[in-house]
Design an enzyme around this catalytic site. Sequence first.
Site, PDB file in Angstrom:
ATOM      1  N   ARG A   1     -54.465  77.226 -55.121  1.00 27.26           N
ATOM      2  CA  ARG A   1     -54.814  77.322 -56.545  1.00 27.26           C
ATOM      3  C   ARG A   1     -55.794  76.212 -56.922  1.00 27.26           C
ATOM      4  O   ARG A   1     -56.722  76.421 -57.709  1.00 27.26           O
ATOM      5  CB  ARG A   1     -53.537  77.250 -57.399  1.00 27.26           C
ATOM      6  CG  ARG A   1     -53.798  77.520 -58.866  1.00 27.26           C
ATOM      7  CD  ARG A   1     -52.533  77.755 -59.635  1.00 27.26           C
ATOM      8  NE  ARG A   1     -51.659  76.585 -59.640  1.00 27.26           N
ATOM      9  CZ  ARG A   1     -50.447  76.567 -60.178  1.00 27.26           C
ATOM     10  NH1 ARG A   1     -49.954  77.652 -60.747  1.00 27.26           N
ATOM     11  NH2 ARG A   1     -49.720  75.476 -60.154  1.00 27.26           N
TER      12      ARG A   1
ATOM     13  N   LYS B   1     -56.259  75.765 -63.305  1.00 29.73           N
ATOM     14  CA  LYS B   1     -55.437  74.679 -63.866  1.00 29.73           C
ATOM     15  C   LYS B   1     -56.304  73.465 -64.182  1.00 29.73           C
ATOM     16  O   LYS B   1     -56.169  72.399 -63.565  1.00 29.73           O
ATOM     17  CB  LYS B   1     -54.316  74.348 -62.876  1.00 29.73           C
ATOM     18  CG  LYS B   1     -53.016  73.938 -63.559  1.00 29.73           C
ATOM     19  CD  LYS B   1     -51.853  74.011 -62.608  1.00 29.73           C
ATOM     20  CE  LYS B   1     -50.668  73.195 -63.084  1.00 29.73           C
ATOM     21  NZ  LYS B   1     -49.996  73.659 -64.283  1.00 29.73           N
TER      22      LYS B   1
ATOM     23  N   GLU C   1     -49.296  83.088 -72.813  1.00 32.53           N
ATOM     24  CA  GLU C   1     -48.345  82.152 -72.213  1.00 32.53           C
ATOM     25  C   GLU C   1     -48.047  81.036 -73.191  1.00 32.53           C
ATOM     26  O   GLU C   1     -48.696  80.931 -74.246  1.00 32.53           O
ATOM     27  CB  GLU C   1     -48.865  81.606 -70.896  1.00 32.53           C
ATOM     28  CG  GLU C   1     -50.162  80.822 -70.999  1.00 32.53           C
ATOM     29  CD  GLU C   1     -50.653  80.349 -69.623  1.00 32.53           C
ATOM     30  OE1 GLU C   1     -51.251  81.164 -68.908  1.00 32.53           O
ATOM     31  OE2 GLU C   1     -50.444  79.177 -69.301  1.00 32.53           O
TER      32      GLU C   1
END
Length: 382
Positions: free
Chosen positions: A126, A228, A264
């Site tokens: 990621r 992220k 989210e």
Amino acid sequence: MAKLLRSFQVSPLLRLGRYPSFATLHSSSFRAAPEDLDRSKDGINADVNWDELGFNLVKTDYMYVMRSCQGGKFTSGELNPYGDIKLSPSSGVLNYGQGLLEGLKAYRKKVGNGFVLFRPEENALRMQRGAERMCMVSPSVQQFVHAVKQTVLANKRWVPPYGKGSLYIRPLLLGSGPILGLAPSPEYMFLVFAVPVGKYFKDRLPSVNLSVSDEIHRATPGGTGGVKTISNYGSGLKAQVEAKYRGFTDVLFLDSVNKKYVEEATTCNIFIVKGNIISTPATQGTILPGITRKSIIEIGRDHGYQVEEGLVSIDELIDADEVFCTGTAVSVTPVSTITYCGQRFQFKTGVETVSHRLYNTLTAIQMGDVEDTRGWRMEIDE
Ligand code: COI
């Protein structure tokens, strides 16, 4: 189906954002940490009350630091004493937000010595996808995992006893090289530090109350919501601070185009349960592809639930039997109420819920209590 609790009035002042300012910036000068490694504390018990662990910063002993060569790749890194870092005032991270973070946990084994990590290669991959989006140089999967293992071993006295919590590991990738005009940083720093943690939410709440943010959005199509970056978290702070000021645990974001699909919360993914169907928003660029989210989808299917990824409207959410959040820090946390447009809706929580079942299975795998049929655990020998 969710129970409508009561109407909830939002003060016009709060709608205008005139709440007390929480934006206190702490200025600190960065300095190098030139001391040689001091391993003398290795045998000394960490000064922590393991029964009171929350999610707070505790200074541990060491961090791992690796720097890329000018314009090139990472070669090798080393453990340094935990401490401030030296950064150019014109670094890419400080000026243009070239920064990525990760989060994963190490658990002390129940029997014998050593520790267990949960799917660390997923975090490494990621970070690589985030680096690609942000034009950064990233460590290889092997370098990432090596750094994580070294950080755990160097801070082993800070890993909570079995069943008391975990060592939260925070890898960071920063554009550390100097730059003035907007361009990718010429150098990068990969840094890993670790902190012993218990439950994430304040007061170690067993369930949380969310408010839906209909004015502030977390992500836009084509933006960086699906990776992220550090800025994804900074941009959610205003909504989070307002929600906390109004007595909620956290905020739930809606999509920025239709303003009706659930995305989210500030730090975690969201799931709803209706009968035998578990649904979660699909990761199509505006949702963070959580590793706990991905694991819960598989565990849910193993348990015989129909798990769907797609659009989840606010109406479906309100009509759900259960709602729960997933994330490394929050694990699987049930949502007891959601407030939307001044109305508060209540959902099922407790030991008889789907989320409780999924939580039990996930944590049993993470802590080594059941067989690891998928190879999700990675052991670290002392
Ligand atoms: C995590 O769950 O590991 C995260 O990175 C979220 C963070 C804001 C605590």
